[in-house]
Design a protein around this motif. Structure first.
Motif, PDB file in Angstrom:
ATOM      1  N   GLU A  95    -102.615 -53.392 -10.747  1.00  0.00           N
ATOM      2  CA  GLU A  95    -103.432 -52.450  -9.842  1.00  0.00           C
ATOM      3  C   GLU A  95    -103.292 -51.151 -10.342  1.00  0.00           C
ATOM      4  O   GLU A  95    -104.411 -50.363 -10.298  1.00  0.00           O
ATOM      5  N   GLN A  96    -102.142 -50.861 -10.792  1.00  0.00           N
ATOM      6  CA  GLN A  96    -101.780 -49.430 -11.234  1.00  0.00           C
ATOM      7  C   GLN A  96    -102.464 -49.098 -12.545  1.00  0.00           C
ATOM      8  O   GLN A  96    -102.704 -47.882 -12.648  1.00  0.00           O
ATOM      9  N   THR A  97    -102.659 -50.036 -13.380  1.00  0.00           N
ATOM     10  CA  THR A  97    -103.587 -49.657 -14.551  1.00  0.00           C
ATOM     11  C   THR A  97    -104.991 -49.484 -14.526  1.00  0.00           C
ATOM     12  O   THR A  97    -105.530 -49.254 -15.406  1.00  0.00           O
ATOM     13  N   LYS A  98    -105.605 -50.059 -13.301  1.00  0.00           N
ATOM     14  CA  LYS A  98    -106.896 -49.957 -13.008  1.00  0.00           C
ATOM     15  C   LYS A  98    -107.548 -48.450 -13.155  1.00  0.00           C
ATOM     16  O   LYS A  98    -106.719 -47.653 -12.359  1.00  0.00           O
ATOM     17  N   ARG A  99    -108.602 -48.248 -13.588  1.00  0.00           N
ATOM     18  CA  ARG A  99    -109.137 -47.093 -13.681  1.00  0.00           C
ATOM     19  C   ARG A  99    -109.819 -46.844 -12.160  1.00  0.00           C
ATOM     20  O   ARG A  99    -110.413 -47.803 -11.722  1.00  0.00           O
ATOM     21  N   ILE A 100    -109.511 -45.660 -11.555  1.00  0.00           N
ATOM     22  CA  ILE A 100    -109.922 -45.474 -10.098  1.00  0.00           C
ATOM     23  C   ILE A 100    -111.062 -44.222 -10.194  1.00  0.00           C
ATOM     24  O   ILE A 100    -111.963 -44.026  -9.041  1.00  0.00           O
ATOM     25  N   ARG A 101    -111.109 -43.595 -11.299  1.00  0.00           N
ATOM     26  CA  ARG A 101    -112.161 -42.607 -11.447  1.00  0.00           C
ATOM     27  C   ARG A 101    -112.920 -42.662 -12.933  1.00  0.00           C
ATOM     28  O   ARG A 101    -111.957 -42.629 -13.935  1.00  0.00           O
TER      29      ARG A 101
END
Length: 121
Positions: A95-101
């Motif tokens: 989840e930390q490596t997912k792009r959020i923007r």
């Protein structure tokens, strides 16, 4: 429980479990109308070893697998499938490596290359 097919596996003795497996093998051999000699020969074991298996006596796991293969019963091995589990920690790391923007390739990226970030929305 009233379901006839329900069996208390844990309550059965080792000998009872072995006898149940032997009865399973014998049932499927007879359903296919094969002799002990024919199945044993195809499995590469002696007829007496197959007889021991069908009577619930001690045989090796390799022998059981050979007989199951000859009888086309390897699908029963599905019961031994271990589900692949992902730990909560591994999920959190993903989840930390997912792009959020998403970043624009226009003004914002050019400004960030010069050390300034364009904040014009």
């Amino acid at each position: 429980m009233t379901d006839i097919s329900y069996i208390h596996w844990a309550a059965m003795s080792d000998d009872a479990l072995a006898a149940h497996i032997g009865a399973f093998v014998k049932h499927h051999r007879l359903t296919r109308n094969k002799s002990q000699e024919a199945i044993a020969h195809a499995a590469g074991i002696s007829r007496s070893t197959l007889s021991l298996l069908e009577r619930g006596q001690t045989v090796t796991v390799a022998t059981l697998i050979q007989v199951l293969r000859v009888l086309d019963l390897l699908y029963t091995m599905e019961a031994f499938t271990v589900p692949k589990m992902v730990s909560p920690l591994a999920i959190a790391k993903l989840e930390q490596t997912k792009r959020i923007r998403a970043w624009s390739t226009g003004k914002a990226s050019k400004a960030s290359q010069g050390g300034k970030r364009n904040t014009d929305w």
